[in-house]
Design an enzyme around this catalytic site. Structure first.
Site, PDB file in Angstrom:
ATOM      1  N   LEU A  41     -10.040 -75.149  60.828  1.00  0.00           N
ATOM      2  CA  LEU A  41      -9.022 -75.489  59.848  1.00  0.00           C
ATOM      3  C   LEU A  41      -9.506 -74.949  58.512  1.00  0.00           C
ATOM      4  CD1 LEU A  41      -8.072 -79.210  60.656  1.00  0.00           C
ATOM      5  CD2 LEU A  41      -6.534 -77.249  60.734  1.00  0.00           C
ATOM      6  N   ASP A  42      -8.598 -74.401  57.732  1.00  0.00           N
ATOM      7  CA  ASP A  42      -8.987 -73.894  56.423  1.00  0.00           C
ATOM      8  C   ASP A  42      -9.577 -75.014  55.572  1.00  0.00           C
ATOM      9  OD1 ASP A  42      -8.052 -71.298  56.960  1.00  0.00           O
ATOM     10  OD2 ASP A  42      -6.008 -71.895  56.445  1.00  0.00           O
ATOM     11  N   LYS A  43     -10.356 -74.628  54.593  1.00  0.00           N
ATOM     12  CA  LYS A  43     -10.994 -75.597  53.706  1.00  0.00           C
ATOM     13  C   LYS A  43      -9.971 -76.503  53.042  1.00  0.00           C
ATOM     14  CE  LYS A  43     -14.157 -75.817  49.727  1.00  0.00           C
ATOM     15  NZ  LYS A  43     -14.938 -75.024  48.739  1.00  0.00           N
TER      16      LYS A  43
END
Length: 218
Positions: A41-43
């Site tokens: 998952l993106d930051k």
């Protein structure tokens, strides 16, 4: 070999890895050294992330030929329209590796009153009194880089907050931000619709029955 399975609610601002600058998954608990995240998952995204040392599960969930459904709850800027929802379902053009890509057909619907089901984000979304927002559920069977954000932007409604709510029937319902739960293999596999005993060619697709051609009658 003994397999380990963890489901975490990845908080905003945490990297989906165990090394690197800033907060990493190691800040959420003391995990076995052979456990790694399945996908990422993106930051700036939140929600469900699976950690395991089960390489077969990793393959089944990441190989694009094995279609599995992931549902995201997305807070978008503005009051999203029925036409925008339809476009999300039918597929929109986005850029992937600097090349045009039309997304696969998806499921999309407006969500009402779901804020109480999600923990608050830290930091919270900037509130603007004169700018409304809408929560939308988007279910995909593909996973391009930052795909959901690109899709909502393509229909004119930028993403404000993005939470991966579920993968198949595995959800983060009842989780707090940063919470980690351990599960056994049977629970994980059954929630994902995968058999622990067999290795079908594609466990996420129903078996297709080949049609036999009728012989011509003379």
């Amino acid at each position: 070999m003994s397999f380990s399975y963890y489901i975490i609610y990845k908080p905003f601002g945490v990297l989906s890895q165990f090394s690197g600058e800033g907060k990493t998954l190691g800040s959420l608990g003391d995990f076995p050294s052979d456990v790694y995240p399945v996908g990422r998952l993106d930051k700036d995204s939140e929600g469900l992330l699976i950690l395991t040392n089960d390489k077969r599960l990793n393959h089944l969930l990441l190989d694009p030929t094995y279609l599995h459904e992931r549902t995201y709850w997305v807070q978008v800027e503005g009051e999203i329209t029925a036409q925008a929802i339809l476009s999300l379902e039918q597929g929109v053009m986005i850029s992937v590796n600097k090349k045009p890509h039309k997304t696969l057909k998806a499921k999309a619907k407006i969500l009402q009153g779901i804020e109480s089901l999600l923990p608050e984000r830290d930091p919270p979304i900037r509130f603007r009194k004169n700018v409304p927002d809408t929560w939308v559920a988007i279910s995909l069977k593909e996973g391009k880089n930052r795909q959901v954000r690109k899709m909502t932007a393509a229909v004119g409604f930028p993403t404000l907050r993005l939470v991966r709510w579920s993968v198949e029937n595995l959800t983060i319902e009842g989780f707090e931000t940063g919470e980690v739960r351990s599960f056994d293999q049977d629970t994980i596999y059954s929630s994902l619709g995968i058999s622990t005993k067999t290795q079908p060619e594609n466990p996420f697709k129903s078996t297709k029955i080949k049609k036999t051609k009728k012989k011509k009658r003379f």
